[in-house]
Write an enzyme that holds these catalytic residues in place. Sequence first.
Site, mmCIF file in Angstrom:
data_model
loop_
_atom_site.group_PDB
_atom_site.id
_atom_site.type_symbol
_atom_site.label_atom_id
_atom_site.label_comp_id
_atom_site.label_asym_id
_atom_site.label_seq_id
_atom_site.Cartn_x
_atom_site.Cartn_y
_atom_site.Cartn_z
ATOM 1 N N THR A 196 4.415 8.451 16.294
ATOM 2 C CA THR A 196 3.979 8.201 17.671
ATOM 3 C C THR A 196 4.793 8.966 18.708
ATOM 4 O O THR A 196 5.982 9.243 18.505
ATOM 5 C CB THR A 196 4.098 6.687 17.980
ATOM 6 O OG1 THR A 196 3.820 6.478 19.365
ATOM 7 C CG2 THR A 196 5.479 6.139 17.693
ATOM 8 N N TYR A 208 9.249 -1.130 18.534
ATOM 9 C CA TYR A 208 8.128 -0.431 17.880
ATOM 10 C C TYR A 208 8.458 1.052 17.712
ATOM 11 O O TYR A 208 8.346 1.605 16.619
ATOM 12 C CB TYR A 208 6.842 -0.601 18.701
ATOM 13 C CG TYR A 208 5.752 0.369 18.278
ATOM 14 C CD1 TYR A 208 5.103 0.220 17.068
ATOM 15 C CD2 TYR A 208 5.407 1.469 19.090
ATOM 16 C CE1 TYR A 208 4.124 1.124 16.663
ATOM 17 C CE2 TYR A 208 4.439 2.369 18.693
ATOM 18 C CZ TYR A 208 3.798 2.191 17.484
ATOM 19 O OH TYR A 208 2.841 3.098 17.077
HETATM 20 N N1 LIG Z 1 -3.508 3.446 18.442
HETATM 21 C C1 LIG Z 1 -2.517 4.083 19.046
HETATM 22 O O1 LIG Z 1 -2.475 4.157 20.275
HETATM 23 C C2 LIG Z 1 -1.435 4.758 18.232
HETATM 24 C C3 LIG Z 1 -0.614 5.708 18.865
HETATM 25 C C4 LIG Z 1 0.392 6.317 18.138
HETATM 26 C C5 LIG Z 1 0.571 5.988 16.789
HETATM 27 N N2 LIG Z 1 -0.229 5.069 16.201
HETATM 28 C C6 LIG Z 1 0.016 4.732 14.790
HETATM 29 O O2 LIG Z 1 -1.194 4.842 14.083
HETATM 30 C C7 LIG Z 1 -1.240 3.880 13.041
HETATM 31 C C8 LIG Z 1 -2.546 3.132 13.098
HETATM 32 O O3 LIG Z 1 -2.660 2.499 14.364
HETATM 33 P P1 LIG Z 1 -4.009 1.803 14.819
HETATM 34 O O4 LIG Z 1 -4.180 2.025 16.256
HETATM 35 O O5 LIG Z 1 -5.105 2.176 13.887
HETATM 36 O O6 LIG Z 1 -3.611 0.275 14.611
HETATM 37 P P2 LIG Z 1 -4.486 -0.872 13.908
HETATM 38 O O7 LIG Z 1 -3.779 -2.158 14.144
HETATM 39 O O8 LIG Z 1 -5.894 -0.747 14.312
HETATM 40 O O9 LIG Z 1 -4.385 -0.458 12.370
HETATM 41 C C9 LIG Z 1 -3.296 -0.756 11.533
HETATM 42 C C10 LIG Z 1 -3.874 -1.197 10.212
HETATM 43 O O10 LIG Z 1 -2.815 -1.414 9.290
HETATM 44 C C11 LIG Z 1 -3.042 -2.653 8.623
HETATM 45 N N3 LIG Z 1 -1.728 -3.146 8.188
HETATM 46 C C12 LIG Z 1 -0.668 -3.421 8.980
HETATM 47 N N4 LIG Z 1 0.387 -3.799 8.203
HETATM 48 C C13 LIG Z 1 -0.034 -3.734 6.913
HETATM 49 C C14 LIG Z 1 0.587 -3.960 5.660
HETATM 50 N N5 LIG Z 1 1.859 -4.359 5.577
HETATM 51 N N6 LIG Z 1 -0.114 -3.755 4.529
HETATM 52 C C15 LIG Z 1 -1.408 -3.348 4.598
HETATM 53 N N7 LIG Z 1 -2.059 -3.118 5.757
HETATM 54 C C16 LIG Z 1 -1.378 -3.303 6.895
HETATM 55 C C17 LIG Z 1 -3.752 -3.520 9.645
HETATM 56 O O11 LIG Z 1 -4.481 -4.584 9.083
HETATM 57 C C18 LIG Z 1 -4.649 -2.500 10.332
HETATM 58 O O12 LIG Z 1 -5.880 -2.375 9.676
HETATM 59 C C19 LIG Z 1 -0.009 2.994 13.226
HETATM 60 O O13 LIG Z 1 0.950 3.371 12.270
HETATM 61 C C20 LIG Z 1 0.465 3.298 14.612
HETATM 62 O O14 LIG Z 1 1.862 3.174 14.720
HETATM 63 C C21 LIG Z 1 -1.234 4.453 16.885
#
Ligand SMILES: NC(=O)c1ccc[n+]([C@@H]2O[C@H](COP(=O)([O-])OP(=O)(O)OC[C@H]3O[C@@H](n4cnc5c(N)ncnc54)[C@H](O)[C@@H]3O)[C@@H](O)[C@H]2O)c1
Length: 332
Positions: free
Chosen positions: A117, A141
């Site tokens: 991120t 985070y």
């Molecule tokens: N959405 C954003 O703005 C953003 C920005 C930068 C980075 N990210 C990164 O992208 C990735 C995905 O983010 P997102 O927006 O899709 O979030 P999200 O919450 O929609 O997706 C995360 C997924 O991981 C699953 N999960 C979490 N912990 C778990 C575990 N221990 N075992 C199995 N499944 C697990 C959740 O059920 C969910 O489906 C993350 O790693 C986040 O840090 C997201």
Amino acid sequence: MKVLIAGGAGYVGSTIASACLDAGIGVVIVDSLVTGRREFVADREFYDGDIADGPLVDRIFAEHRDIYAVIHCAALIVVPDSVADPAGYYRANVVKSLDFVTHLLRNGCERLIFSSTAAIYRASEDLTVDEDSPVAPSSPYGHSKAMCEAIFADIASVHPLHVLSLRYFNPIGADPKMRTGLQLRRPTHALGTMIRAHDEGAPFLITGTDYPTRDGSGIRDYIHIWDLAAAHLAALGRFDALPGRALAINLGTGRGTTVRELLDAFNRAVEHPVRAREAARRPGDVVGAFTRIDRAQRLLGWVPQYDLHDGIRHSLQWAAIRDEILPGAVSE
Ligand SMILES: NC(=O)c1ccc[n+]([C@@H]2O[C@H](COP(=O)([O-])OP(=O)(O)OC[C@H]3O[C@@H](n4cnc5c(N)ncnc54)[C@H](O)[C@@H]3O)[C@@H](O)[C@H]2O)c1
């Protein structure tokens, strides 16, 4: 080619899964559904469980011996929650990721793409960053993501593992075919609250108008979620040609958009414009940043195809059908 997507029932992971399937790449998903949605994996090869569950990961690799790479999107991602519960966030994001990578090594995984991120950076005075900018997260985070990057890099230096950390800026929009989108009904980021203000006929609060930006409001680099997914495809295609054992690449558009500019673009996309009301900064708010994207262009041969207007349009389209696709009261 087949990939394992951890967190593939979430916003980012489910979109990457769609892009892979469209490109003829096989997909296997592991997700605990802690924030993800079963509807997003309904027609996909899906294992319901935790990334830290060793026997489960062993079973996935035994049943899919042809997994080429793992894309690790599984995490908890709400910055204020991480401030309120740092131990819980470090356990969920760092401890479980460490367990996961241990299970991956045992199963012979050599290619790992990690969802990182922009929240790990401290921006420079001109509000731009690149991959060499100082890493100085301002929340548990952000720290958890930087820690995972460091842990993976140390492991990759002594094990047959290559790690690519893709540092996302601010994803918006939805799958242009509307298979998946943001599962939250009430997202708290600027575009989400703008859509809610529009639906409710309420004013939109510009929180913070004294930032050192061209119009005083915060600045972000909004990247269309489908472009983000496309960057993962590009990374899979070029993975073995990437330099080093652990590499980071920023994924943004290279353009900063202020909150006021976002609201102007939003109001051009809707029939009834949203009124703005100025308000004080909220605790934890930051001025924001945007990225230079030279490294992504050079190493992945990737450039974003969609613009801010596409991102807003697809977010609005998704918001209009979200409750149909994701019924139930969960994931407010
Ligand atoms: N959405 C954003 O703005 C953003 C920005 C930068 C980075 N990210 C990164 O992208 C990735 C995905 O983010 P997102 O927006 O899709 O979030 P999200 O919450 O929609 O997706 C995360 C997924 O991981 C699953 N999960 C979490 N912990 C778990 C575990 N221990 N075992 C199995 N499944 C697990 C959740 O059920 C969910 O489906 C993350 O790693 C986040 O840090 C997201």
